[in-house]
Scaffold this motif. Structure first.
Motif, PDB file in Angstrom:
ATOM      1  N   ASP A 180       0.980  -1.199   0.139  1.00  0.00           N
ATOM      2  CA  ASP A 180       0.030   0.039   0.037  1.00  0.00           C
ATOM      3  C   ASP A 180       0.713   1.266  -0.041  1.00  0.00           C
ATOM      4  OD1 ASP A 180      -2.410  -1.319  -0.197  1.00  0.00           O
ATOM      5  OD2 ASP A 180      -2.729  -1.497   2.170  1.00  0.00           O
ATOM      6  N   PHE A 184       0.883   4.148  -3.157  1.00  0.00           N
ATOM      7  CA  PHE A 184       0.617   5.406  -2.959  1.00  0.00           C
ATOM      8  C   PHE A 184       1.906   6.205  -3.864  1.00  0.00           C
ATOM      9  CE2 PHE A 184       1.312   9.626  -0.954  1.00  0.00           C
ATOM     10  CZ  PHE A 184       0.257   9.896  -0.642  1.00  0.00           C
ATOM     11  N   TRP A 191      -1.324  12.310  -7.014  1.00  0.00           N
ATOM     12  CA  TRP A 191      -0.827  13.319  -6.054  1.00  0.00           C
ATOM     13  C   TRP A 191      -1.247  14.541  -5.787  1.00  0.00           C
ATOM     14  CZ3 TRP A 191       5.425  12.634  -6.014  1.00  0.00           C
ATOM     15  CH2 TRP A 191       5.538  11.362  -5.645  1.00  0.00           C
ATOM     16  N   ARG A 194      -3.996  13.910  -3.639  1.00  0.00           N
ATOM     17  CA  ARG A 194      -3.551  13.377  -2.016  1.00  0.00           C
ATOM     18  C   ARG A 194      -2.594  14.321  -1.633  1.00  0.00           C
ATOM     19  NH1 ARG A 194      -2.543   6.977  -4.195  1.00  0.00           N
ATOM     20  NH2 ARG A 194      -4.785   6.791  -3.891  1.00  0.00           N
ATOM     21  N   HIS A 314       1.575  11.331   4.213  1.00  0.00           N
ATOM     22  CA  HIS A 314       0.326  11.015   3.667  1.00  0.00           C
ATOM     23  C   HIS A 314       0.418   9.452   3.129  1.00  0.00           C
ATOM     24  CE1 HIS A 314      -0.022  15.090   3.808  1.00  0.00           C
ATOM     25  NE2 HIS A 314      -1.550  14.865   3.363  1.00  0.00           N
ATOM     26  N   ALA A 315       1.567   8.890   2.627  1.00  0.00           N
ATOM     27  CA  ALA A 315       1.658   7.486   2.387  1.00  0.00           C
ATOM     28  C   ALA A 315       1.524   6.586   3.647  1.00  0.00           C
ATOM     29  CB  ALA A 315       2.936   7.203   1.847  1.00  0.00           C
ATOM     30  N   GLN A 317      -0.467   7.540   6.290  1.00  0.00           N
ATOM     31  CA  GLN A 317      -1.788   7.390   6.474  1.00  0.00           C
ATOM     32  C   GLN A 317      -2.661   6.807   5.666  1.00  0.00           C
ATOM     33  OE1 GLN A 317      -3.302  11.491   6.274  1.00  0.00           O
ATOM     34  NE2 GLN A 317      -5.516  11.071   6.825  1.00  0.00           N
ATOM     35  N   PHE A 318      -2.168   6.885   4.303  1.00  0.00           N
ATOM     36  CA  PHE A 318      -2.915   6.167   3.164  1.00  0.00           C
ATOM     37  C   PHE A 318      -2.922   4.342   3.598  1.00  0.00           C
ATOM     38  CE2 PHE A 318      -2.839   3.653  -0.785  1.00  0.00           C
ATOM     39  CZ  PHE A 318      -3.944   3.930  -1.436  1.00  0.00           C
ATOM     40  N   GLU A 321      -4.885   3.637   7.063  1.00  0.00           N
ATOM     41  CA  GLU A 321      -6.217   3.550   7.010  1.00  0.00           C
ATOM     42  C   GLU A 321      -6.653   2.199   6.237  1.00  0.00           C
ATOM     43  OE1 GLU A 321      -7.061   7.270   5.147  1.00  0.00           O
ATOM     44  OE2 GLU A 321      -7.001   8.352   6.899  1.00  0.00           O
ATOM     45  N   ARG A 322      -5.767   1.924   5.127  1.00  0.00           N
ATOM     46  CA  ARG A 322      -6.303   0.721   4.477  1.00  0.00           C
ATOM     47  C   ARG A 322      -6.109  -0.459   5.408  1.00  0.00           C
ATOM     48  NH1 ARG A 322      -4.383   0.034  -1.740  1.00  0.00           N
ATOM     49  NH2 ARG A 322      -6.148   1.254  -2.762  1.00  0.00           N
TER      50      ARG A 322
END
Length: 326
Positions: A180, A184, A191, A194, A314-315, A317-318, A321-322
């Protein structure tokens, strides 16, 4: 396509004189890992099977480089002779329209304490096609001239190169999937949606794994900056390497890579690496005549590190969350 038995071999020679010790010049040619910072056409290079750096011998390398506006990749076998300061090379796997290519670097001492560098090439075109021959000739001539000029510039920096050239990294631990995180970073076309500092990004691919990226970013002071880069992606390694084609005035070279490494405790370590070579005249032009290299290094470190760290957050967080939703 298989070349015909009668394919003609074409030979070229390019020569330059360098105001540096032959050992310095030879070292820059021998160190393939440094080529993206030294040679403009080289996007990425890596050693597959190394030779002994002291005694020489055979090594296998893989190179990604621009030629006539496109990124080509090939594998070459080199024979290094540190005593004679020669390096012979032969492509093992060539990229169409090249049927075969090889050559030699020769680094010789000349009078006056300078060094003479000779770069030889021999090549054949697939099926001896005349247009392919012309295309290869243009690429070899352009790249050879560019590489020799860049080699001279790098070698003549001398001891200053250690001060001008530096590498740094930023890392984050992610409680999520390595795939994941990689996804990202790989999907740079998303981007602008994101990442807050990316205003616009155009992403195209010559072929799977070779990306051209044109990006506008916003700085904290509100100014906008445009960068163009070539990225080479390695999904199986979860690694992305890149070279910035148009660098800010204070730099003469900028390369980087994203690495995602699973850890033994179930987490993932995501790291952004940057390698930068400063341009002394560019530093004075951009920051003023009194600017020091230390000030330039600090500014570059902060600017690049801030954007990379934002992307990593941000990667993270991505991916987390997944992971939480799975």
């Amino acid at each position: 396509m298989v070349p015909s038995a009668a394919s003609a071999t074409h030979v070229t020679e390019h020569v330059i004189t360098v105001g540096a010790a032959p050992e310095t010049v030879y070292g820059l040619v021998a160190d393939v890992s440094a080529w993206p910072q030294v040679f403009g056409p080289t996007v990425h290079a890596e050693v597959v099977e190394p030779a002994d750096p002291r005694t020489g011998g055979e090594e296998l390398i893989r190179i990604w480089a621009t030629a006539n506006g496109q990124v080509r990749t090939w594998t070459s076998r080199r024979t290094l002779d540190p005593q004679a300061r020669t390096i012979r090379f032969r492509q093992v796997v060539s990229a169409d329209p090249v049927a075969s290519m090889g050559g030699e670097w020769r680094v010789d001492t000349v009078e006056g304490g300078t060094t003479r560098v000779v770069l030889l090439h021999d090549y054949r075109a697939v099926n001896d096609d005349p247009e392919a021959v012309r295309q290869i000739e243009r690429a070899v001539d352009h790249n050879s001239r560019a590489e020799l000029a860049a080699l001279r510039n790098a070698a003549e920096l001398g001891a200053d190169r250690d001060e001008l050239h530096f590498t740094f990294r930023d890392s984050l631990t992610v409680n999520g999937s390595a795939q994941d995180v990689y996804e990202f970073l790989d999907r740079a076309d998303l981007w602008p949606e994101r990442l807050p500092h990316v205003a616009r990004l155009a992403l195209t691919e010559d072929e799977p794994g070779i990306q051209h990226m044109d990006m506008d970013t916003r700085s904290p002071d509100g100014s906008a900056h445009n960068t163009t880069s070539i990225r080479v992606t390695f999904p199986e390694r979860r690694t992305i390497v890149y070279k910035q084609l148009r660098v800010p005035v204070a730099m003469s070279g900028h390369t980087g890579r994203w690495e995602i490494e699973p850890q033994g405790d179930g987490t993932v370590l995501a790291t952004s690496w940057h390698t930068v070579t400063l341009d002394p005249e560019g530093v004075r032009s951009a920051l003023g005549p009194q600017a020091t290299l230390a000030e330039a290094r600090a500014l570059v470190r902060k600017t690049l590190g801030t954007n990379s760290s934002t992307t990593l957050r941000h990667a993270k967080q991505f991916a987390e969350e997944r992971h939480a939703a799975s």
